[in-house]
Design a protein around this motif. Structure first.
Motif, short mmCIF file in Angstrom:
data_model
loop_
_atom_site.label_atom_id
_atom_site.label_comp_id
_atom_site.label_asym_id
_atom_site.label_seq_id
_atom_site.Cartn_x
_atom_site.Cartn_y
_atom_site.Cartn_z
N GLN A 222 0.82 -1.20 0.00
CA GLN A 222 0.00 0.00 0.00
C GLN A 222 0.86 1.26 0.00
OE1 GLN A 222 -2.86 -0.32 3.19
NE2 GLN A 222 -4.10 -1.81 2.08
N ALA B 26 -3.22 9.55 -2.62
CA ALA B 26 -1.96 9.48 -1.87
C ALA B 26 -2.02 10.36 -0.62
CB ALA B 26 -0.80 9.91 -2.77
N TRP B 27 -2.64 11.52 -0.74
CA TRP B 27 -2.76 12.42 0.41
C TRP B 27 -3.66 11.81 1.49
CZ3 TRP B 27 -0.44 16.74 2.13
CH2 TRP B 27 -1.08 17.45 3.16
N ARG C 101 2.07 1.69 -3.51
CA ARG C 101 1.02 2.27 -4.36
C ARG C 101 0.92 3.77 -4.12
NH1 ARG C 101 -4.88 0.09 -3.31
NH2 ARG C 101 -4.33 0.95 -1.28
N ALA C 102 0.97 4.19 -2.85
CA ALA C 102 0.90 5.62 -2.55
C ALA C 102 2.08 6.35 -3.16
CB ALA C 102 0.86 5.82 -1.04
N TRP C 103 3.26 5.72 -3.12
CA TRP C 103 4.43 6.35 -3.72
C TRP C 103 4.24 6.52 -5.23
CZ3 TRP C 103 8.19 5.49 -7.36
CH2 TRP C 103 9.34 6.26 -7.26
N TYR D 161 -4.23 8.67 2.00
CA TYR D 161 -3.50 7.55 2.59
C TYR D 161 -2.50 8.06 3.64
CZ TYR D 161 -0.40 3.54 3.04
OH TYR D 161 0.36 2.52 3.55
N ARG D 162 -1.83 9.16 3.31
CA ARG D 162 -0.88 9.75 4.25
C ARG D 162 -1.58 10.21 5.52
NH1 ARG D 162 0.81 15.16 4.67
NH2 ARG D 162 2.90 15.45 5.54
N SER E 296 -8.79 1.10 1.56
CA SER E 296 -8.51 1.46 0.17
C SER E 296 -9.80 1.79 -0.58
CB SER E 296 -7.78 0.31 -0.55
OG SER E 296 -6.51 0.10 0.02
N TRP F 117 2.11 9.50 -5.93
CA TRP F 117 2.77 10.78 -5.83
C TRP F 117 3.64 11.03 -7.07
CZ3 TRP F 117 1.16 14.33 -2.76
CH2 TRP F 117 0.73 14.06 -1.45
#
Length: 225
Positions: free
Chosen positions: A85, A215-216, A88-90, A218-219, A162, A93
């Motif tokens: 995960q 992505a944001w 994926r977020a990386w 998730y962060r 997700s 970005w």
């Protein structure tokens, strides 16, 4: 992940990198001995720029292929879920940033196309215009879980969190896309070529917004946890 599938993906990334290196070399070789003000020098510089961007994308894809393949071969569990995960977020970005760079690269050939039409339009110009649209599709596909890696690791990447983040990210991207397309439609009524140019920006920004929003979120979810 099957060896055959992994090998095919890696070869495509390697091929993209080699094409980019070839374009860079061709551009620098063609530019050798020319004055910067020459039209021919500008053309060779554009070739080198496309080559650099292609090489960068290829290298990034090789790195992603290798890192995600290594994760997929690691025994399952919560640790693997978190790493996949985070990967994926990386991606979500990085790929939008690449899309914005490609959009900037596409502006010159797009303006040339709008002013002169297809006369003198080269295949490299078409590629530069098409690349932002391609990434505008790739980013939402990753968010939706339609890419190859997400399908192969669905049980790790399609959890309840997700699904919630996906719904919010897609909603935001859809709103941005609708606003952009509406603006493009209005510009097209005034001047059709402006509408076409605005459509490229609307498509790219819609895809970019979807990825960055996911992505944001998730962060922020990681901070709350």
């Amino acid at each position: 992940m099957s060896t055959k599938s992994s090998r095919r993906i890696s070869l495509s990334a390697i091929g993209l990198t080699l094409v980019g290196i070839g374009l860079c070399a061709t551009g620098f070789a063609g530019n050798y001995g020319l004055r910067p003000a020459d039209d021919e020098a500008t053309w060779w510089g554009i070739v080198a720029g496309i080559g650099f961007a292609t090489t960068f994308i290829g290298v990034m894809k090789i790195w992603l292929d290798l890192s995600i393949a290594a994760m997929a071969n690691d025994p399952g569990g919560a640790n693997k879920r978190e790493r996949l995960q985070a990967q994926r977020a990386w991606q979500l970005w990085t790929f939008p940033l690449i899309a914005v760079v490609l959009l900037a690269i596409a502006v010159d050939p797009l303006l040339a196309f709008l002013s002169t039409g297809t006369n003198g339009l080269k295949l490299s110009d078409v590629s530069r215009i098409a690349m932002p649209v391609l990434y505008a599709w790739i980013v939402p596909m990753i968010v939706m879980g339609w890419d190859a890696y997400s399908k192969q690791n669905r049980r790790f990447l399609d959890d309840e969190l997700s699904q919630s983040l996906r719904a919010r990210a897609v909603t935001t991207g859809f709103v941005v896309l609708m606003i952009g397309v509406t603006a493009a439609f209005g510009l097209g009524l005034l001047k059709p070529e402006l509408g076409v140019a605005a459509m490229l920006f609307a498509l790219t920004l819609g895809g970019v917004t979807t990825g960055i929003r996911f992505a944001w979120l998730y962060r922020e979810a990681g901070r709350d946890a």
